[in-house]
Design an enzyme around this catalytic site. Structure first.
Site, mmCIF file in Angstrom:
data_model
loop_
_atom_site.group_PDB
_atom_site.id
_atom_site.type_symbol
_atom_site.label_atom_id
_atom_site.label_comp_id
_atom_site.label_asym_id
_atom_site.label_seq_id
_atom_site.Cartn_x
_atom_site.Cartn_y
_atom_site.Cartn_z
ATOM 1 N N HIS A 60 0.833 -1.072 -0.062
ATOM 2 C CA HIS A 60 0.012 0.129 -0.016
ATOM 3 C C HIS A 60 0.900 1.113 -0.120
ATOM 4 O O HIS A 60 2.264 1.006 -0.143
ATOM 5 C CB HIS A 60 -1.034 -0.118 1.208
ATOM 6 C CG HIS A 60 -0.319 -0.299 2.612
ATOM 7 N ND1 HIS A 60 0.761 0.485 3.181
ATOM 8 C CD2 HIS A 60 -0.352 -1.373 3.461
ATOM 9 C CE1 HIS A 60 0.944 0.117 4.250
ATOM 10 N NE2 HIS A 60 0.408 -1.187 4.386
ATOM 11 N N GLY A 62 1.933 3.188 2.282
ATOM 12 C CA GLY A 62 2.872 3.062 3.563
ATOM 13 C C GLY A 62 4.088 2.413 2.870
ATOM 14 O O GLY A 62 5.078 2.922 2.979
ATOM 15 N N HIS A 63 4.041 1.388 2.308
ATOM 16 C CA HIS A 63 5.174 0.799 1.777
ATOM 17 C C HIS A 63 5.890 1.268 0.647
ATOM 18 O O HIS A 63 7.118 1.530 0.615
ATOM 19 C CB HIS A 63 4.789 -0.739 1.120
ATOM 20 C CG HIS A 63 4.308 -1.510 1.884
ATOM 21 N ND1 HIS A 63 2.895 -2.101 1.894
ATOM 22 C CD2 HIS A 63 4.828 -2.329 3.332
ATOM 23 C CE1 HIS A 63 2.606 -2.987 3.148
ATOM 24 N NE2 HIS A 63 3.693 -3.163 3.735
ATOM 25 N N GLN A 87 6.723 -15.582 12.379
ATOM 26 C CA GLN A 87 6.446 -14.503 13.565
ATOM 27 C C GLN A 87 4.822 -14.507 13.864
ATOM 28 O O GLN A 87 4.138 -13.521 14.443
ATOM 29 C CB GLN A 87 6.565 -13.130 13.023
ATOM 30 C CG GLN A 87 6.219 -12.659 11.546
ATOM 31 C CD GLN A 87 6.402 -11.480 10.905
ATOM 32 O OE1 GLN A 87 7.669 -11.406 10.656
ATOM 33 N NE2 GLN A 87 5.420 -10.576 10.782
ATOM 34 N N ASP A 186 5.133 -0.050 13.122
ATOM 35 C CA ASP A 186 5.903 -1.097 13.694
ATOM 36 C C ASP A 186 6.993 -0.432 14.537
ATOM 37 O O ASP A 186 8.017 -1.141 14.288
ATOM 38 C CB ASP A 186 6.011 -2.177 12.769
ATOM 39 C CG ASP A 186 4.783 -2.646 11.889
ATOM 40 O OD1 ASP A 186 4.005 -3.198 12.682
ATOM 41 O OD2 ASP A 186 4.939 -2.369 10.755
ATOM 42 N N GLN A 189 9.391 -3.103 16.592
ATOM 43 C CA GLN A 189 9.923 -3.737 15.662
ATOM 44 C C GLN A 189 11.127 -3.163 15.101
ATOM 45 O O GLN A 189 12.343 -3.883 14.936
ATOM 46 C CB GLN A 189 9.159 -4.227 14.533
ATOM 47 C CG GLN A 189 9.696 -5.144 13.518
ATOM 48 C CD GLN A 189 8.799 -5.559 12.395
ATOM 49 O OE1 GLN A 189 7.828 -6.348 12.573
ATOM 50 N NE2 GLN A 189 9.043 -4.821 11.082
ATOM 51 N N SER A 226 -2.401 -0.078 6.580
ATOM 52 C CA SER A 226 -1.737 -1.461 7.050
ATOM 53 C C SER A 226 -2.499 -2.534 5.931
ATOM 54 O O SER A 226 -3.497 -2.285 5.580
ATOM 55 C CB SER A 226 -2.115 -1.841 8.320
ATOM 56 O OG SER A 226 -2.062 -2.929 8.735
ATOM 57 N N SER A 227 -1.814 -3.576 5.820
ATOM 58 C CA SER A 227 -2.164 -4.628 4.862
ATOM 59 C C SER A 227 -3.460 -5.290 5.437
ATOM 60 O O SER A 227 -4.266 -5.901 4.877
ATOM 61 C CB SER A 227 -1.115 -5.672 4.465
ATOM 62 O OG SER A 227 0.020 -5.154 3.957
#
Length: 340
Positions: A60, A62-63, A87, A186, A189, A226-227
């Protein structure tokens, strides 16, 4: 000569067999670790910088913001798509996680650069098989962030960060990026991976070359892209921005000198109000957590902490919220992340 300033590096999920037809794409294809390393050595020899954007696909905006930042700051850009089974806990959404490779490739191609795909296929050297052994708790090498993975997201997902640290270590060893890019959504992370590179003396990337890019949000209501947003029904989507609104309330209270306890309780009250409204509309809204944590240790701030007591270390306001069957996460960082 290099064809352009952009290359993309794509890893398929381990369930993708060698016989599966790949979608048509103008992007060139590398078929082995050896061929990628030959490509990477050429970049080393020609002193080309390589940016890396690890993803799990279902791309999306964001990526794409991470891709665009990498393109702006590096000679070459590598992007991976790998849905990492290590994960996901057994009860989580590994089987249903969105897999949209044809559309992902369209989005990357639309960046108007020449992109290069790199697929790990099923083989004894394949990253997928190694991760599958870890996921089944068989003997194998793995990476654990001792003392850092049980707070925040780790409290709700106790196997998550071991899986993340292990797969990203493998990806960093394969890609050997000059710079790596992660989204702030994230945040835990991203900070853990920066510490991983520092503690284990990674040369590619060095810790200060692990970049955390601000979260990309819907311009109308602030929902973090987000996905997993694809899981939301039209009715549920109306209530998805609730978490961000609650975090904004806590941020405002914190900047006004309120204690940590009052900031969190006020944010919870925001969610409780919406929870009642959502129930009338047939949507279940359920809080997982909202908390304020030290960005270095991830320790929860003392209840009486306020802006004067917190010092110069950035504070993470974060939370997770269930809207229907979809778990959404978000955060706001108060302070300069470059200090961490």
């Amino acid at each position: 000569m290099w064809r352009s300033a952009t290359q993309a590096f794509v890893l398929l999920h381990r369930s993708m067999s060698m016989s599966t037809a790949l979608p048509p794409s103008p992007i060139p294809l590398l078929t082995s670790v050896a061929s990628y390393r030959q490509w990477r050595q050429k970049a080393f020899d020609e002193r080309k910088s390589v940016g890396f954007v690890p993803t799990m696909g279902a791309l999306h905006d964001g990526h794409l913001s991470l891709v665009q930042k990498s393109l702006a700051e590096n000679d070459l850009t590598v992007l991976s798509i790998f849905v990492n089974p290590a994960q996901f806990a057994p009860h989580e959404d590994l089987a249903t996680y969105p897999r949209t490779l044809p559309r992902d490739l369209e989005l990357l191609t639309a960046q108007q650069e020449s992109l290069c795909r790199y697929f790990f296929r099923r083989s004894k050297t394949c990253i997928h098989q190694a991760l599958a052994r870890i996921f089944r708790h068989r003997r194998d090498a793995f990476v654990e962030m001792k003392g850092y993975g049980h707070q925040m997201e780790g409290a709700s997902r106790p196997t998550f960060f071991r899986g993340v640290a292990t797969v990203v270590t493998k990806l960093f060893n394969a890609v050997q990026p000059t710079n790596a890019y992660f989204g702030q959504k994230d945040i835990q992370q991203a900070l853990l991976l920066r510490r991983l590179c520092k503690d284990l003396l990674f040369p590619h990337p060095e810790a200060d070359h692990v970049h955390i890019v601000p979260t990309t949000r819907n311009p109308n209501d602030g929902l973090a892209l987000s996905s997993r947003n694809a899981y939301l029904s039209v009715n549920e989507r109306k209530f998805a921005p609730t978490l961000f609104k609650a975090l904004q309330y806590a941020e405002s209270a914190w900047s006004n000198g309120e204690s940590k306890d009052r900031c969190v309780s006020g944010a919870v009250a925001v969610i409780d109000k919406v929870k009642t409204q959502a129930a009338l509309d047939g949507v279940e809204v359920r809080l997982d957590y909202i908390e304020m944590n030290d960005s270095e240790t991830f320790d929860v701030l003392d209840a009486s902490s306020n802006t004067q007591l917190a010092g110069d270390i950035p504070v993470i306001l974060s939370g997770a919220l269930w809207v229907g069957k979809t778990r959404l996460i978000d955060n706001i960082v108060v302070g300069d992340l470059n200090r961490v």
